[in-house]
Every structure is written in C-alpha cells, then in structure tokens.
Design a protein around this motif. Structure first.
Motif, mmCIF file in Angstrom:
data_model
loop_
_atom_site.group_PDB
_atom_site.id
_atom_site.type_symbol
_atom_site.label_atom_id
_atom_site.label_comp_id
_atom_site.label_asym_id
_atom_site.label_seq_id
_atom_site.Cartn_x
_atom_site.Cartn_y
_atom_site.Cartn_z
ATOM 1 N N PHE A 1 14.443 111.791 61.502
ATOM 2 C CA PHE A 1 13.545 112.925 61.220
ATOM 3 C C PHE A 1 14.326 114.041 60.511
ATOM 4 C CE2 PHE A 1 11.492 116.956 62.654
ATOM 5 C CZ PHE A 1 10.300 116.786 61.969
ATOM 6 N N LEU A 2 15.544 114.284 60.947
ATOM 7 C CA LEU A 2 16.368 115.318 60.308
ATOM 8 C C LEU A 2 16.648 114.945 58.853
ATOM 9 C CD1 LEU A 2 18.233 117.802 60.281
ATOM 10 C CD2 LEU A 2 20.016 116.413 61.284
ATOM 11 N N THR A 3 17.041 113.689 58.639
ATOM 12 C CA THR A 3 17.337 113.220 57.279
ATOM 13 C C THR A 3 16.123 113.390 56.385
ATOM 14 O OG1 THR A 3 18.647 111.531 58.407
ATOM 15 C CG2 THR A 3 18.399 111.294 56.027
ATOM 16 N N TRP A 4 14.954 113.037 56.951
ATOM 17 C CA TRP A 4 13.705 113.160 56.177
ATOM 18 C C TRP A 4 13.421 114.624 55.829
ATOM 19 C CZ3 TRP A 4 9.127 115.727 57.292
ATOM 20 C CH2 TRP A 4 8.034 115.441 56.449
ATOM 21 N N THR A 5 13.622 115.522 56.800
ATOM 22 C CA THR A 5 13.349 116.954 56.569
ATOM 23 C C THR A 5 14.267 117.493 55.471
ATOM 24 O OG1 THR A 5 12.902 117.099 58.939
ATOM 25 C CG2 THR A 5 13.001 119.163 57.747
#
Length: 1340
Positions: free
Chosen positions: A1007-1011
C-alpha cells in the motif's frame, strides 16, 4: 577460689585482691568465670571483683581485664547462658570498657572483627559491647599501631569499619550488625559503606528476615544516606518481582536452585516492608520527602525502574499521610499522562519504535498494584481509591455530549487524558472487586459524584457504577439506603444522568423490594412535578421498571435479553411476588403513564419511543399498551373514508400567547403504533397459535384489525391528499419568525414523518406486491414535495435551524432491508414489484441519504432512533448489511456512468461513498473489537469462514484494493470527468482503512509503494486532493520508516518548481513527485512538508531529552546504557543531517511572501534550538567523562555551516527584499490615489511587520547555536567553529550607504593592519549588505 575473690573484693583496700588474682594460673581465671556463670551465681559480683583487682593503671591489670573480655565474648555467644545472665555480664563489660586504654580497645575491636569474620556470632548480644568499644576507640587520643604505621582513634575506627564491611558476614548476624551500627557515631562516608554492605546482604538472606533488617536500615538512615537506603530497598523488590514474573512465564524452571519464594510469601513480605517504611516516615518527615525526590529524578532516567509495582504501592501507602498526599498524587498523575503520551508518540513512529523496542506502560503497573494488594495490603487500598477518584476528576470529559460518543471521540491531544480517566475507573473497579471492606465507601463516593456533578458530564462515573453493580449486585443491598437517598434527588438531575443511573442500579431493583418501592414513590411524585425534566425522569424510570419486571407468561425475548446473566442476580421477582401481584404492579405503572399522554410533547415523545422496548420484553402487557395507543390515535384520526387529510393536524399544536408549539408528536405516535403492531403480529400471534385462549385472541384481533384498517385508510388518503389540504404549498410562509411560519414548519415535519412511517409500514406488510410498492412511491412523492419546498425556503432564509434536514422516522433495520431490496434483490418473483421503486432515482437517492443520516447519528451519539436503536448487537448487524449494499453499489456502478443522466443533487454513487467513509470511521470508533467480524461480513466470497482465523490485514487489504482501483480510474479520467469531491472522499476512505493494516505486513508495504507511485505519477492540481494524498503518504510512511528521505525529495521538487531566490541560478529539473507542480507547490505542498518536518523535529527533541536523562544515569548496567546512548545519538544525528538538506533546498527556494515564508522561518528557529540542545548534551557528556565527540557530530556541524547558515542569511535578505518591494509598491499607489491610502499603507505595514517578526528570533537561535559550539570546541579540544562563517545579519538594519563610505575611508588602514582572515570577513560583511544584484554576481 571464686568465693575467696568475692570476699576479698568486699574489703576496702585492693592490695590483697590484686595479689590473689596475680597468683592465679593463666587459664584459671576464665574457667572460674565460666563456672560461676553456668551455676548462675553472683557472676556480676565476681567480674566486679576481678575488675577492682585489675586497675587500668597497671599493665598486668589491663592484660587481666583483656583476658576477661576475650573469655566473656565467646561465653556470651555460646548460647549456654540464660539471657538475663548474658545481659548482666554485657552491661558490666560495657561500663568498664570506657576505662580501657586505647591499645587494649584496639585489640578488643580486632577480636570482634575476627569473631564476625569467623561467623561465630549466635545471638549477637556481644555486639552491644562492640559498639561501646568502637565509640570509646573513636574518642581515644593516643596513637595506635596499625599494620606498620600508627593511626589515631578516629582513623583506626574508620579502618576497622572498612575492613568489617569488606569481609564476609554470616547472614544470621546481619540484623544484629545493622542494629549495632545505630549506636556508633559514623561519618557520612562510613555510613555509606555500612548501608551499601547491608543492602548487598539482602540477596543472601531468607525472605522472612528482610523486613526486620529493612526496619533497622531505616532507623540507621536517620543518620544519613536516606537516598541509598530507599534506592536499595526499591530495586531489590523490583528485581524479585521481575524474577517472579519470569518464573510464572516459564513455570518449570530447569534450575531448581534459582526457583524463588512462593508468590503469597513475597507479597506478604513486601506488605510488611511497606508498613515499616510508612511507620518510619511518620516519625521522620524527611525520609518521605527524600522518597519523592528520589523517584522523581529516577523517573527522568528510567521510568520502569522508578515506578515499579513496589514503589507505586509504597507511594500510595505514604499518600495516606495528608502532608505528602498532594505531592505524591501530582507526581503519579504527571507520570501517568507522560507515560500515555510517550506510548502514543512511540506508536506513531517506526523510527522511534526501532530505538525503543521495550515500551513502559504505567497503567499496567498500577493495575498490578491493585492485584497485589489482595495479599493483605490494606494500607495501600485507601491510596488506590483516592488516586482512582483523583484521576477520574482531573481528566473527566470536558464538554456536554449526547450518548456514548464522547467516550470514543479520539483526538491526539485528548487521548492521554482519556486513558488516565479510564485508568482511574479501572483502579476503582478492580479495587472494589478485591477489597470487600472498602466497597461501600467506593459506592458512596461514586453516587455522591453523580449527584453533585450534575452540571458536568458524569457518564464516566455512571459507567463505573454500572460495572460495580454488575460485578457484585448483592453488595448494594447493604448500601441500599444510600441508593434510595440518591433516588430522592432524581427529579433534580438531567435526563441523561437519570437514565444512566437507573440503568446502572437496575439489577438492585430485582433483588431489593424496598429499593424498588422507594423508587416508585419518587417517580410517582415526579410525574406531577412542575419541572419538565422531573416528569421526563419519571417516565424514563417507569419505562425501565416495565421493561424489567416481567409478568409471568411473557415471552423470553432472546434478542434483547437483559444484561444480567447467571453471574449476577440469581433471585427472580417471582420468588417473592406471584404473577398476579406483578401484573397489578405493571398495570398500575401503565395507569400512571397514561396520565403523561396529556402532558408536553417531550414527555409523550419519551413514552412513544419507550413502548416498543416494553412490549418486546414484557409481552403480556401488549393488549394494555395497544389499547392505550389506539385510544390516543383516535383523538386525531378522522374515520370518514373520503375526508382529506385523514388526520387532524390542528389538534397537534398549541398556542400560548404569540407562541405556537407542538403538543402531540403525531408522527412519533404513528411510528410507535407501526412498530408495536409489526412486533405483535410477528411474535405474539405465532406463539398463541397453539393456545386456546379465544377470548384474549378476539380482543387482540380487535385492536389489530382496527389498527390495520386505520393505517390502510390513512395511506390511501395521504396519497390522494394535496399539499393544499394540509395548508402547505409553495406559497406558504415557512419563516420561523412568524407564528404562521412556525405552525407550517411543525405541520410539514409531521406530514413528512407520517409519510415515512407509512412507507415503512406498507413496504413491510406489502410482501413485495406491486400495488403496495406503488403506494410507497405515492407516499414518497408527497414526502419529496414537502422536502423540496422546505429546502428551497431554507435556501432563501439562510436560517441555520431550518437548513437542518429533519430526522428520519425510518428505523435502521428497515433502512438496511430497503437498501438490500433496492440494490441486491435478484429474486425473479420480486422483480416486477421492485421495478416500481427502482424506476424512481429520487427514491433510490432518498434511501441512501437516510442510511447516511443514520450512520451520522450513530457516529455522533453512539445510538440511533427507533426500535433496537440502543442495542449494539442489532445496530452492528444492520451496519454490516448497509455497508455490503453501499459497497456493492459504489464499486459496480461508477459515478461517471451515473452522472451522465443526472439532473440535480449528489449522485447515488457519491452518497454511497460518503456513507462508506462514515461507516468505516464509526466502526473503528464504536466497534473496534469487532472489526474482524465486520470485514468478514463485507467479504461475500467466503462467508463460511471460521471467526477464529480472520486475518484483519488481508481482509482490509482486499477492500483497499477496490478503492485503489476507483481512485486510479478517477485520476486517469479526462479533465471534464474528474470529480474532486469523490477523489477526496476516496483518499479519506483509503486513509481510514490503512489504519487496519499491520505495519509489519507485506500488504502494508504494498500500500505504501502504491501511494508513493500515485504521488509520483499524477500531476494533481486540485489543492484539497493534493493535501489529502500527501497527508496519507506521510501517515503511512512514518509507520514504515522515518520520512526524512521522502521530505528531501519533496523539498527538491518544490525548489525546482518555484525557482531559486537568485534569479540567475538555474535549478536542476529533478522531478521526483508529479504531485508537486506550479499550482500545488506553494503553499500546499510546502506547508505540508514543513508540518511533517516539525513532527520529525519533535521526535528528535524528545530523543535528545531521553539522551540527556540517560547521560545522567550512573547505574550498574552502564554498558547497556552506553550502547543505547550511542544508538540514540546516531539516530538523532542522521535525522538532523537529512533535515538540514531539506532546509538547504527550501531556504534557496523563491517562496511567495505569506504563510510559507513565515512557517519556514519559525521552523528554522526550532531546528537551531534543537541543534543547540544536542550540542549542550555533548558539552555535558564531555564534562562527565573524557569522551571525545563522535565524527558524526563533526560532520553534522560542518553540514550546518556549509549548507544551512549561509543560505539562511541569504534567505533573510530575500525576505526583506520582497517585503520592501511590497512597501514601495504601496508607496507608488499612494502617490496616485490619495483616498484610503492611510488604511492601505497601515495594513501592508502591519503585514510586513508580522511576517518579518520571526527573523530576529532566527538570528538569535543561530547565534546561540554558535555560542555553544564555541563552548564544546573548548571542552572537546576540537575546533568546530572552523566550519562556521561569521554572521552579519542582526535584528537591526545596517544602512548600506553609510557603511560603504565608512569602509572606503578605512580601506587602506585595514589592508595594512588586519590579518587575512579578518579581511575576508569584512569583505563578506560588505557583500552581505549590498544590493541583491551585486550579491548574485558574486555567487556566480
């Protein structure tokens, strides 16, 4: 021979006696004393005789005396003599000891030391003599041989004590030795030796021997070393507690020798020790103050060591002493809030969690004290109770609120206070459970506070009372007089408090008839009170009684079983009263309540809202209640089938002078009838199917038929009615300032409510028939017309009151059923009828908006209107159903598709998204424990999974992916289709759901990578969306690692986007994040970056404070502390180093004047202040040890000198320039336009002054930093100032032209006299204060 000596001793002259003694063989004297002592004959007289014949003036006399002493000491310690005889001998020896010369005393003292070393002391009686010997020795003037040299008496005594404390002691004699040292005059250093030795002996002693030794130590502490004594005792018991815990964790210890004492024995010993300390503090006030002082300083270093269960129990016991109570409670309260804040601080940052893997939680420690106090620690209980109430009062909810929401409202600043308040309640509840004697006292104090604090919120006390009653309802019987006394004041309390109080003490009503009767008397009086609140209280009380006193034969309603299980009251009312009496009692109450139906609308409203619950729990009262409702509705119902409208609305209002107000809440009455009828039909008739009670059945069928016909007729006629029939149409007056307007508003709300009630009724009885659904739509049309008119009028009036949407009458259960039918019902047989409702977009939008309203009400108050509105289980089930539908509707029909055919108002998809956002928030607030079940309910794919293996992170990640898809679609849509409102809501939903992910999981990282990817690839120009997305990025990033690297990239992007303060410098076009663009860079992104930088600075500041406290810690485990210190120092310097590079970019950025510049200047000041505190820490470290400063720090200082300070001064010049430009611009305008120029100039001047205010503070901060750098350079012998250039800006202005002329005059002189360094600094000064253009050329 003994007889001869005795007779000679009786003579006047000592000569014959001396001769007789000298003639004795060497060993005979000792044997004679022994024989006399064992026979128990005149031993003292014999010894006196010997001493008389052995004068200290003669050497032989001294030797003889020494011989007697040396013989008597083992004799006394042998244990062969009677204790009385021992005391007699020792007393005599002590008297004579003072006459011995110094060398004899020294020999005796050495003998004692050897005896103690040899461990041959048994009863320790001879030690009384040792203390006398040492005291006499200290006052001896002669020099004594010691080793190869000579010492005076005082020094000899010191050496002896040193030897004694360095040697091995027999554990049996430790207490005797400690007692002995009390009688010896000791210097501070000697006392410290002794105390440390005794403390070291603790671990060698049997546990039971510790309390008397502690007592001796405490008495000894009157001489000094109080801190050492207290510290030793506390750390010893802290270690024992830790070991005990370890053993409980690993039950079968392999090493049996290590296995310590049983738990109850340890607790009893601790209790005794605490009692000893308290009793000594009562005599010696200074010891108490030293205890508080010691714990305060210790807490700064290591809270876990300072506030362990033992020390907290000790403090609470001491707190009973009134003089110290305030000090102790203040200390404990600040420690509790600090611990809560620190925990919260740590949980919000992965960077800090890595540095502090073990987190200290004081709440667990205090609750452990409560648990330990069960082992007879009665002296702690009063302190615990006082602390509990003190916490609940100091940190109570501050503002009035409705329902439970205030307990769950979560704001960062509120959290520690709320946790402290909850801890207070937990302490009191647990103490109540553990200690019987104090129960009535706790109960009385809680009830007193509920009464006396009526003006402020008392929900926390009511919750505590409820938990107390649940834990031991029978205890209340003994305190029933206090409860009845409280009832007498019911009519003066706010209605919320009354309802809470009655709910809390309700189990008592089941066991104590006297309490119940006194409550009924109070309520009956209150029903006729003048105060409206008192009458409402009476209604609330009576409804509660009706709900809980079942008439025999009532159905046991499993869905609403009362919260009194088998663990509580086993007694049933029917054991005391027969069913007839109970029924009579309930009917009598109903009679009282009927009278209320002629009172104000508020009172009636309470009745209508309460009848359904009464029915559900007490089904035998159905006919009475239904009859009551029937007679009430008949007053307003017009039975003629063709009359329009079907209800007399004018009967519902009442005029008093100019004022008009509602008398009969007709819609609520109909709503109550509808719900009661539905329940009656579904439950009672089914159960009566098997019975033959025809008479009652006929009666039931009678009112049931009446109601059905009435509701059918009202439905039919409401659909036919026009708004004019209610005297309401578009031309009607709806202003709240006129009587007519108020009347029309009341009518409109009643008519809309009646329509909603009938919609629910017809849908439920319709059983998917097309005709009924057409009726539903007809009723909705009537509702919608009125709703539109009200909205239109409200828009014109802009009145806050009228713009609020009226609260819907639909129940939450029905809303979930309706939504499921409208959006998710695929049954073939229902298709035709549902198509009627589905054809109206307005109706679909209405259904979703009501769901939104219900969720909002739940979020704000913790409950909803209508049946089951206060039943958490039912609400949760309905919430899950509603979420399923909204989620399906939003994900399957995108907004873009829907909006193409939209006319007005929000699209249904957008409403669904808003609803989902509110639901996710509400579930995390109110149902945090049931989040796994909630996510399970949303995942339709595996509905059969076991509840035990629900992985919250996986389920949450699945939901997150759906919203990620929607957000990506939004961001990649064409500019015309981009919906900022929806994007913002999606970002907020993602932010809310991300809190459910475990930060250590793979899903969180994805999720962090996507954000990060979304922020890098999307050039969002909408300010609010940009703010939301970056806030989400920061909030997720800090839980994974420190965000300083991310901030540096963002700062570089801002610099590249806005350009350099030097217009001639081109900034590299490094674009990391597309989200930073011309529209968003300033102020949005810049302020967000600075806000995040401030949070990092707070963390660094917190760490430096920890460092400072660790630096002052000089405990044994110093290696561990130094390792931790190094780790912290490394973390701090790395963080600050990266932050300096962030500032390096920002201070060179051409920021627009205003908030960005202001915030950046303040942030820089804070950074320099933190750098200064770090330098101070190293100055302190250099003082305490000869440590050299680490190379890392040198690099940091070099970086601040090269990359920050010079740029700061350039930035200050830039800021002053843009402000002088704005001032000159105003001057020009002033020349052109005379009027209003004074106001314009003063406004701009004020703005410039406000925005340049931080500049002097920044310069001061820089100079303070440099000042302490000079100090550190001197201490560490490392020249740190070589990296710093001399500053030229000051908080005053330098007139450049005057300076130029002065410099030209002196130029030649300075060139000759000044060394090279000073010349360069002068050149810098001139350069710094010249016009910007010249400065730029220099920079090239």
């Amino acid at each position: 021979m003994a007889q001869r000596i005795l007779s000679l001793a009786a003579e006047e002259g000592p000569e014959r006696l001396q001769e007789a003694l000298q003639s004795l063989p060497e060993g005979e004297l000792g044997d004679m004393v022994t024989r006399q002592a064992l026979k128990g004959r005149e031993t003292a007289a014999l010894l006196r005789g010997i001493f008389k014949g052995s004068p200290c003036s003669q050497r032989s006399g001294v030797l003889r005396r020494l011989q007697v002493y040396k013989h008597c000491i083992p004799l006394v310690e042998s244990g062969d003599l009677h204790l009385g005889k021992v005391s007699e001998i020792i007393g005599l020896l002590m008297l004579e000891a003072r006459q011995l010369p110094g060398h004899a005393l020294a020999e005796l003292a050495n003998l004692f030391v050897d005896v103690i070393k040899g461990g041959s002391l048994t009863n320790g009686k001879s030690l009384e003599l040792f203390s006398t010997v040492l005291t006499a020795l200290a006052s001896s003037k002669e020099n004594l041989a010691y080793g190869k040299g000579e010492l005076n008496g005082e020094e000899f005594k010191k050496q002896l004590i040193n030897t004694l404390c360095s040697s091995k002691w027999d554990p049996q004699c430790v207490i005797h030795l400690a007692n002995m040292f009390r009688d010896i005059p000791l210097s501070g250093e000697e006392l410290q030796f002794v105390v440390e030795k005794v403390l070291r002996m603790f671990s060698k002693l049997d546990l039971q021997e510790i309390p008397p030794l502690v007592y001796q130590l405490l008495l000894l502490s009157a001489k000094g070393s109080k801190k050492t004594v207290l510290e030793g005792i506390i750390s010893f018991f802290n270690q024992l507690d830790k070991r005990q815990k370890e053993e409980q964790r690993v039950p079968q210890s392999v090493d049996l020798e290590v296995a310590t004492m049983p738990l109850d024995q340890l607790r009893h010993v601790e209790g005794t020790v605490i009692l000893h300390i308290v009793s000594v503090i009562n005599l010696d006030q200074e010891l108490g103050e030293e205890l508080i002082r010691h714990l305060k300083t210790e807490q700064q270093k290591d809270a876990g060591r300072a506030l362990c269960p033992f020390s907290v129990a000790l403090l609470l016991s001491v707190a009973v002493k009134h003089r110290l109570q305030e000090q102790i409670f203040d200390f404990l309260k600040t420690s509790i809030t600090r611990s809560c804040k620190d925990l919260q601080f740590l949980q919000a940052s992965k960077f800090l969690q890595d540095l502090f893997p073990q987190q200290y939680d004081i709440t667990a420690v205090i609750l452990e004290v409560v648990k330990n106090s069960a082992f007879g620690w009665d002296h702690v209980t009063q302190g615990l109770v006082d602390l509990g109430f003190s916490l609940m009062e100091s940190y109570e909810p501050k503002k009035p609120f409705g329902g439970k929401a205030a307990d769950n409202s979560y704001g960062l600043s509120k959290m520690p206070a709320q946790q402290a308040c909850r801890l207070g309640a937990s302490i009191l509840l647990e103490t109540f459970k553990v200690h019987e004697p104090i129960r009535s006292d706790i109960l009385e104090q809680v009830l007193n506070r509920v009464l006396t604090k009526a003006a402020s919120p008392v929900s926390h006390f009511i919750d505590l009372l409820s938990n107390i009653v649940v834990s031991a309802p029978l205890v209340l019987q003994t305190s029933s007089s206090k409860v009845t006394e409280t009832f007498d004041n019911l009519s003066f309390l706010p209605i919320d408090t009354v309802q809470g109080l009655l709910r809390a003490v309700q189990p008592l009503l089941k066991v104590s008839m006297s309490v119940r009767d006194s409550l009924i008397l109070v309520l009956q009086k209150a029903i006729f009170s003048r105060q409206l609140d008192a009458r409402k209280a009476a209604v609330a009380g009576f409804l509660l009684l009706l709900r809980n006193f079942k008439v025999l034969g009532s159905l046991s309603s499993s869905q609403c079983s009362q919260a009194i299980g088998a663990t509580q009251v086993q007694a049933d009312v029917h054991a005391c009263y027969n069913s007839a009496a109970n029924e009579a009692f309930c009917l009598e109450i109903l009679g009282s309540l009927r009278r209320c139906l002629s009172q104000q609308a508020d009172v009636r409203l309470m009745l209508y809202e309460g009848f359904y619950d009464v029915l559900r729990r007490n089904s035998q009262l159905a006919s009475s209640i239904m009859e009551t409702l029937l007679s009430q509705i008949k007053q307003y119902y017009l039975p003629q089938p063709d009359l329009l409208p079907p209800l007399k609305l004018e009967g519902c209002i009442m005029a008093q002078g100019d004022q008009i107000f509602l008398q009969e809440p007709l819609a609520h009455l109909l709503c109550c009838i509808q719900h009661c009828l539905a329940w009656y039909k579904s439950t009672v008739r089914l159960c009566r199917g098997a019975e033959d009670d025809e008479e009652e059945e006929e009666e039931g069928v009678g009112f049931e038929q009446n109601f059905e016909e009435m509701l059918e007729s009202v439905t039919r006629r409401m659909i036919k009615s026009e708004l004019e029939d209610f005297e309401l149409d578009k031309s009607a007056d709806f202003s709240l300032s006129s009587g007519v307007g108020v009347k029309n508003n009341i009518y409109a709300i009643q008519v809309m409510g009646i329509c909603e009630v009938l919609i629910e009724y017809n849908f439920n009885v319709g059983n998917f028939s097309k005709n009924k659904f057409e009726d539903v739509l007809g009723l909705f049309t009537c509702y919608n017309k009125l709703s539109e008119i009200l909205k239109e009028k409200a828009g014109k009036n802009k009145s806050a009151l009228s713009s609020k949407t009226a609260r819907s009458f639909l129940s939450m259960g029905f809303v979930s059923t309706l939504l499921t039918a409208l959006f998710r019902d695929n049954a073939q047989s229902h298709e035709e009828s549902l198509a009627v409702l589905r054809s109206s977009t307005e109706f679909l939008r209405y259904a979703v908006s009501i769901a939104l309203q219900k969720v909002q009400q739940l979020e704000e108050t913790g409950q909803t209107d209508g049946p089951d509105g206060q039943n958490p289980e039912k609400i949760f089930q309905n919430l899950c159903k509603i979420t399923q539908v909204l989620l399906w509707r939003y994900t399957s029909i995108p907004t873009v598709v829907e909006e193409s055919g939209k006319k007005k108002g929000k699209s249904i998809s957008l409403l669904c998204l808003e609803g989902l956002l509110r639901i996710f928030n509400t579930v995390q607030q109110l149902y945090s424990a049931r989040i796994p079940q909630f996510l399970q309910a949303l995942d339709i794919t595996d509905g059969d999974a076991e509840e035990t293996d629900i992985n919250v992170t996986e389920k949450a990640a699945f939901q997150i992916r759906q919203f990620q898809r929607s957000l990506v679609n939004q961001l990649s849509s064409a500019e015309d289709d981009f919906n900022a409102k929806e994007t913002q809501s999606l970002i907020t939903v993602l932010s809310t759901l991300s809190k459910l992910l475990d930060p250590a999981s793979q899903q969180f990282l994805q999720f962090l990578t996507w954000t990060v990817k979304v922020c890098k690839e999307n050039a969002l120009e909408d300010i609010s969306c940009c703010k939301g997305l970056l806030s989400l990025l920061f909030s997720v990033h800090v839980l994974y690692k420190s965000p300083v690297g991310l901030l540096r990239e963002l700062a570089q992007d801002i610099h590249a986007c806005l350009g350099d303060i030097d217009q001639d410098v081109e900034v590299e076009g490094r674009c990391h994040f597309a989200i930073v663009n011309a529209k968003t860079a300033a102020p949005t992104v810049c302020l967000l970056v600075l806000g995040q930088v401030d949070k990092v600075l707070e963390e660094v500041d917190w760490l430096i404070k920890k460092l400072t406290s660790l630096g002052s810690d000089t405990s044994e485990d110093s290696t561990q502390a130094s390792n931790q210190t190094q780790a912290l120092e490394k973390g701090v310097i790395l963080q600050l180093g990266t932050l300096l590079t962030v500032y390096h970019e920002l201070v060179q950025t051409a920021l627009p004047a205003g908030s960005c510049v202001d915030t950046l200047l303040r942030s820089l000041s804070k950074t320099y202040a933190i750098l200064t505190s770090l330098i101070k820490h190293y100055i302190q470290a250099c003082r305490s040890s000869s440590n050299t400063i680490p190379g890392r720090l040198e690099k940091l200082v070099k970086l601040s000198g090269s990359h920050l300070t010079p740029q700061c001064y350039s930035f200050i010049t830039y800021v002053q320039n843009i402000h002088s430009e704005s001032l000159s611009f105003v001057e020009e305008k002033k020349k052109k336009k005379k009027e209003d120029e004074a106001a314009a100039v003063s406004t701009v001047m004020a703005k410039v002054l406000r925005e340049t205010k931080p500049i002097p503070n920044l310069i001061f901060a820089i100079e303070q930093y440099e000042k302490f750098l000079i100090h550190l350079s001197k201490k560490s012998k490392v020249n740190l100032m070589q990296y710093m250039k001399l500053s030229t800006s000051r908080d005053f202005r330098i007139n450049a032209s005057v300076l130029d002329s002065a410099l030209q005059e002196r130029n030649s002189l300075e060139a000759e006299n000044e060394p090279h360094n000073d010349q360069s600094s002068t050149a810098e000064q001139t350069d710094e204060n010249q016009e910007p253009k010249k400065k730029r050329q220099r920079k090239k």
